[in-house]
Design a protein around this motif. Structure first.
Motif, PDB file in Angstrom:
ATOM      1  N   ILE A   1    -122.767  99.672  29.827  1.00  0.00           N
ATOM      2  CA  ILE A   1    -122.233 100.254  28.579  1.00  0.00           C
ATOM      3  C   ILE A   1    -121.690  99.140  27.675  1.00  0.00           C
ATOM      4  CG2 ILE A   1    -120.318 101.655  27.649  1.00  0.00           C
ATOM      5  CD1 ILE A   1    -120.862 103.589  30.004  1.00  0.00           C
ATOM      6  N   CYS A   2    -120.986  98.196  28.283  1.00  0.00           N
ATOM      7  CA  CYS A   2    -120.417  97.086  27.483  1.00  0.00           C
ATOM      8  C   CYS A   2    -121.523  96.316  26.775  1.00  0.00           C
ATOM      9  CB  CYS A   2    -119.618  96.141  28.368  1.00  0.00           C
ATOM     10  SG  CYS A   2    -118.103  96.871  28.941  1.00  0.00           S
ATOM     11  N   LYS A   3    -122.642  96.106  27.481  1.00  0.00           N
ATOM     12  CA  LYS A   3    -123.747  95.358  26.858  1.00  0.00           C
ATOM     13  C   LYS A   3    -124.366  96.182  25.740  1.00  0.00           C
ATOM     14  CE  LYS A   3    -124.994  92.598  30.880  1.00  0.00           C
ATOM     15  NZ  LYS A   3    -125.875  92.533  32.041  1.00  0.00           N
ATOM     16  N   LYS A   4    -124.637  97.458  26.054  1.00  0.00           N
ATOM     17  CA  LYS A   4    -125.305  98.323  25.074  1.00  0.00           C
ATOM     18  C   LYS A   4    -124.442  98.507  23.815  1.00  0.00           C
ATOM     19  CE  LYS A   4    -127.126 102.995  24.859  1.00  0.00           C
ATOM     20  NZ  LYS A   4    -126.115 104.049  24.898  1.00  0.00           N
ATOM     21  N   GLU A   5    -123.135  98.693  24.015  1.00  0.00           N
ATOM     22  CA  GLU A   5    -122.239  98.981  22.882  1.00  0.00           C
ATOM     23  C   GLU A   5    -121.650  97.711  22.273  1.00  0.00           C
ATOM     24  OE1 GLU A   5    -121.726 101.949  21.616  1.00  0.00           O
ATOM     25  OE2 GLU A   5    -122.660 103.218  23.140  1.00  0.00           O
ATOM     26  N   LYS A   6    -122.087  96.569  22.770  1.00  0.00           N
ATOM     27  CA  LYS A   6    -121.590  95.269  22.275  1.00  0.00           C
ATOM     28  C   LYS A   6    -120.058  95.217  22.260  1.00  0.00           C
ATOM     29  CE  LYS A   6    -125.640  93.978  19.547  1.00  0.00           C
ATOM     30  NZ  LYS A   6    -126.520  94.720  20.443  1.00  0.00           N
ATOM     31  N   VAL A   7    -119.473  95.526  23.406  1.00  0.00           N
ATOM     32  CA  VAL A   7    -118.009  95.538  23.530  1.00  0.00           C
ATOM     33  C   VAL A   7    -117.494  94.093  23.470  1.00  0.00           C
ATOM     34  CG1 VAL A   7    -116.120  96.012  25.140  1.00  0.00           C
ATOM     35  CG2 VAL A   7    -117.917  97.725  24.776  1.00  0.00           C
ATOM     36  N   ASP A   8    -116.458  93.876  22.674  1.00  0.00           N
ATOM     37  CA  ASP A   8    -115.901  92.524  22.519  1.00  0.00           C
ATOM     38  C   ASP A   8    -114.792  92.232  23.513  1.00  0.00           C
ATOM     39  OD1 ASP A   8    -117.281  91.575  19.983  1.00  0.00           O
ATOM     40  OD2 ASP A   8    -116.526  93.541  19.384  1.00  0.00           O
ATOM     41  N   LEU A   9    -114.073  93.297  23.930  1.00  0.00           N
ATOM     42  CA  LEU A   9    -112.943  93.072  24.837  1.00  0.00           C
ATOM     43  C   LEU A   9    -112.723  94.332  25.681  1.00  0.00           C
ATOM     44  CD1 LEU A   9    -110.411  91.228  25.557  1.00  0.00           C
ATOM     45  CD2 LEU A   9    -109.164  92.696  23.982  1.00  0.00           C
ATOM     46  N   VAL A  10    -112.550  94.139  26.989  1.00  0.00           N
ATOM     47  CA  VAL A  10    -112.263  95.279  27.877  1.00  0.00           C
ATOM     48  C   VAL A  10    -110.835  95.130  28.399  1.00  0.00           C
ATOM     49  CG1 VAL A  10    -113.003  96.583  29.911  1.00  0.00           C
ATOM     50  CG2 VAL A  10    -114.688  95.278  28.591  1.00  0.00           C
ATOM     51  N   ASP A  11    -110.083  96.229  28.353  1.00  0.00           N
ATOM     52  CA  ASP A  11    -108.717  96.257  28.868  1.00  0.00           C
ATOM     53  C   ASP A  11    -108.724  97.163  30.105  1.00  0.00           C
ATOM     54  OD1 ASP A  11    -105.983  96.616  29.282  1.00  0.00           O
ATOM     55  OD2 ASP A  11    -105.515  96.568  27.138  1.00  0.00           O
ATOM     56  N   VAL A  12    -108.692  96.537  31.285  1.00  0.00           N
ATOM     57  CA  VAL A  12    -108.811  97.297  32.550  1.00  0.00           C
ATOM     58  C   VAL A  12    -107.415  97.704  33.007  1.00  0.00           C
ATOM     59  CG1 VAL A  12    -109.588  97.208  34.951  1.00  0.00           C
ATOM     60  CG2 VAL A  12    -110.874  95.980  33.183  1.00  0.00           C
ATOM     61  N   ASN A  13    -107.183  98.986  33.121  1.00  0.00           N
ATOM     62  CA  ASN A  13    -105.835  99.454  33.418  1.00  0.00           C
ATOM     63  C   ASN A  13    -105.720 100.462  34.521  1.00  0.00           C
ATOM     64  OD1 ASN A  13    -103.169  98.897  32.167  1.00  0.00           O
ATOM     65  ND2 ASN A  13    -104.584  98.431  30.503  1.00  0.00           N
ATOM     66  N   GLN A  14    -106.754 100.552  35.344  1.00  0.00           N
ATOM     67  CA  GLN A  14    -106.711 101.570  36.399  1.00  0.00           C
ATOM     68  C   GLN A  14    -106.785 100.851  37.749  1.00  0.00           C
ATOM     69  OE1 GLN A  14    -107.490 105.013  35.053  1.00  0.00           O
ATOM     70  NE2 GLN A  14    -107.027 105.951  37.014  1.00  0.00           N
ATOM     71  N   ASP A  15    -105.870 101.234  38.661  1.00  0.00           N
ATOM     72  CA  ASP A  15    -105.778 100.524  39.951  1.00  0.00           C
ATOM     73  C   ASP A  15    -107.104 100.480  40.720  1.00  0.00           C
ATOM     74  OD1 ASP A  15    -105.742 103.249  40.575  1.00  0.00           O
ATOM     75  OD2 ASP A  15    -103.774 103.216  41.556  1.00  0.00           O
ATOM     76  N   ASN A  16    -107.820 101.618  40.742  1.00  0.00           N
ATOM     77  CA  ASN A  16    -109.055 101.616  41.550  1.00  0.00           C
ATOM     78  C   ASN A  16    -110.166 100.774  40.910  1.00  0.00           C
ATOM     79  OD1 ASN A  16    -109.642 103.382  39.505  1.00  0.00           O
ATOM     80  ND2 ASN A  16    -110.137 105.128  40.810  1.00  0.00           N
ATOM     81  N   ALA A  17    -110.100 100.597  39.587  1.00  0.00           N
ATOM     82  CA  ALA A  17    -111.087  99.728  38.921  1.00  0.00           C
ATOM     83  C   ALA A  17    -110.817  98.269  39.293  1.00  0.00           C
ATOM     84  CB  ALA A  17    -111.016  99.913  37.406  1.00  0.00           C
TER      85      ALA A  17
END
Ligand code: AMP
Ligand code: GLY
Length: 449
Positions: free
Chosen positions: A75-91
């Motif tokens: 999804i990040c590649k397809k949507e050209k995401v510039d920054l991901v903020d990971v905030n979930q313990d299981n992730a």
């Protein structure tokens, strides 16, 4: 924003992905939406109310698990995401940040190894012991027999028995005496693999607070503190929840307490993680307790807390994208992070049955959202509410967090409760605590702050 911070991020029109499904994610989406750099926000899995306060388009992925690492990367590649903020313990445990970075996608959130401080409470206790970080007396066990033998050798006392693995914030079981501790040890198998290893620890008596640290693996910055209310009912009665209301700033965290916590706990932890080759990039969350003036670690988490994020993220004065981008690139020390001086109180709405399963009641109408979102000094952060047309429906667990702000906790809480009183759930099924922030309200009332 200072000019030098603006210069750090030159591009406009950035896409940010927030990995979280609850009120914490809603608070982050809101803050990122205020950034001049950000043009749209994705949220995995997100919720129907993520966009409630957002100034920018928000897209959610309600059917995607936060542990679906390869799908999230795609999804990040397809949507050209510039920054991901990971905030979930299981992730974090699933190694999402590692995989994003491997694929050239900028991300904040600790690596799987650094996040072990949250997803393995036994490892975390041994780490704290190695680096002489103040904590309760503890014993790690790998079988029922081991724990029972340990308890039988101790004089009668009060304990916490904790699953070492992730358990939706419900893995810490109190035991008022040794007999109860043995029963709690036998309950560890209800957590499946997460309870295979567990920790028995001394029950400390004192006042708790949580503290949040921005880390970029090189430097760190303490961004704020809050006081969570974990039990379901007023005066800390009932079962533990993931947190059902909180307030900031907690008056118990006087400057001296903050300095001691920084010196004895935060610095040692960040340095220790570095020494172990587990550089921590993201939010380090300390759950602490003050016993006779000394601060001890109850636990560490590797993400923002909820509802703590709902009161602390709005306090950040800087453009959140600029701060997060600097964290991702190891430039945090170049940013002057500022927070406002307001007090904030979050009152969390749930169904009466929270935290027990409530499947039969799920889907009931919830009233009040459209009225409350217009009250000045009040912000609503949605979690388990779905929207169909212009109607809202309650899910299970924590539904919504109402944040009131003011010059002190009394004013902030008045705002939050004024808003809470306008809500209802079909079947008279709404629950919220009416004593959030009581410690500081009492301190202010008796002039003992
Ligand atoms: P945890 O899941 O570790 O955050 O624990 C949930 C709650 O249990 C904490 O917020 C504390 O209120 C309580 N708790 C956990 N461990 C201890 C301890 N060793 N002493 C006192 N309270 C504890
Ligand atoms: N409020 C506690 C947590 O987020 O774990």
């Amino acid at each position: 924003m200072p000019e030098k911070d603006i210069l750090m991020v030159k591009e406009r029109g950035q896409t940010v992905l927030v990995v979280d499904g609850g009120g914490r994610g809603s608070a982050l989406v809101h803050k990122y939406s205020l950034s001049h750099r950000v043009s749209r926000i994705l949220c995995i899995p997100g919720n129907d109310l993520n966009g409630l306060n957002s100034k920018k388009p928000v897209k959610i992925y309600p059917h995607l698990e936060t542990t679906s690492v390869s799908q999230i990367v795609e999804i990040c590649k397809k949507e050209k995401v510039d920054l991901v903020d990971v905030n979930q313990d299981n992730a974090v445990e699933a190694g999402l940040t590692d995989e994003l970075i491997k694929n050239g996608i900028k991300a904040i959130g600790p690596s799987k190894l650094a996040g072990q401080i949250e997803w393995d409470k036994a490892w975390a206790r041994d780490f704290m012991k190695k680096y002489k970080i103040p904590q309760p007396k503890y014993h790690v066990c790998n079988s029922q027999k081991e724990g029972i033998t340990y308890i039988k050798k101790q004089k009668d006392g009060k304990w916490f028995v904790k699953a070492a693995g992730l358990a939706f914030g419900k893995g810490a079981l109190p035991a008022e005496n040794n007999k109860r501790a043995i029963e709690r040890i036998k309950e560890m198998n209800k957590f499946g693999k997460s309870g295979d290893t567990y920790v028995i620890e001394e029950w400390l008596e004192g006042e708790e607070f949580s503290l949040f640290v921005l880390c970029d693996s090189i430097s760190y910055h303490i961004v704020g503190c809050a006081q969570d209310h974990k039990r379901m009912y007023n005066w800390d009665l009932g079962e533990n929840t993931g947190g059902i209301g909180c307030s900031t700033p907690p008056l118990v965290v006087a400057p001296k307490v903050l300095r001691e916590t920084d010196r004895n706990i935060i610095k040692k932890t960040v340095d220790g993680l570095k020494k172990e080759g587990r550089e921590f990039k993201g939010i380090l969350y300390l759950g602490a307790i003050i016993v006779r003036g000394k601060v001890y670690v109850i636990e560490f988490n590797a993400r923002w807390g909820s509802p703590e994020a709902e009161v602390l993220v709005p306090a950040i004065v800087n453009d959140l994208f600029v701060v997060s981008d600097a964290m991702a690139e190891g430039r945090l020390s170049k940013i002057h992070v500022r927070v406002d001086k307001k007090a904030r109180v979050a009152v969390t709405l749930s169904l009466r049955e929270n935290p027990t399963p409530v499947n039969s009641k799920v889907g009931r109408r919830i009233y009040g959202i459209d009225q409350v979102k217009l009250i000045p000094g009040v912000t609503l952060y949605g979690a388990r509410v779905s929207k169909k047309g212009n109607k809202y429906y309650a899910g299970s667990g924590r539904l919504l967090h109402i944040v009131g702000e003011g010059k002190n906790v009394i004013e902030a809480r008045e705002k939050a409760y004024q808003a809470a009183s306008l809500f209802s759930v079909e079947g008279n099924n709404l629950h919220y605590r009416t004593d959030i922030g009581w410690r500081d309200v009492e301190r202010l009332r008796v002039g003992n702050a």
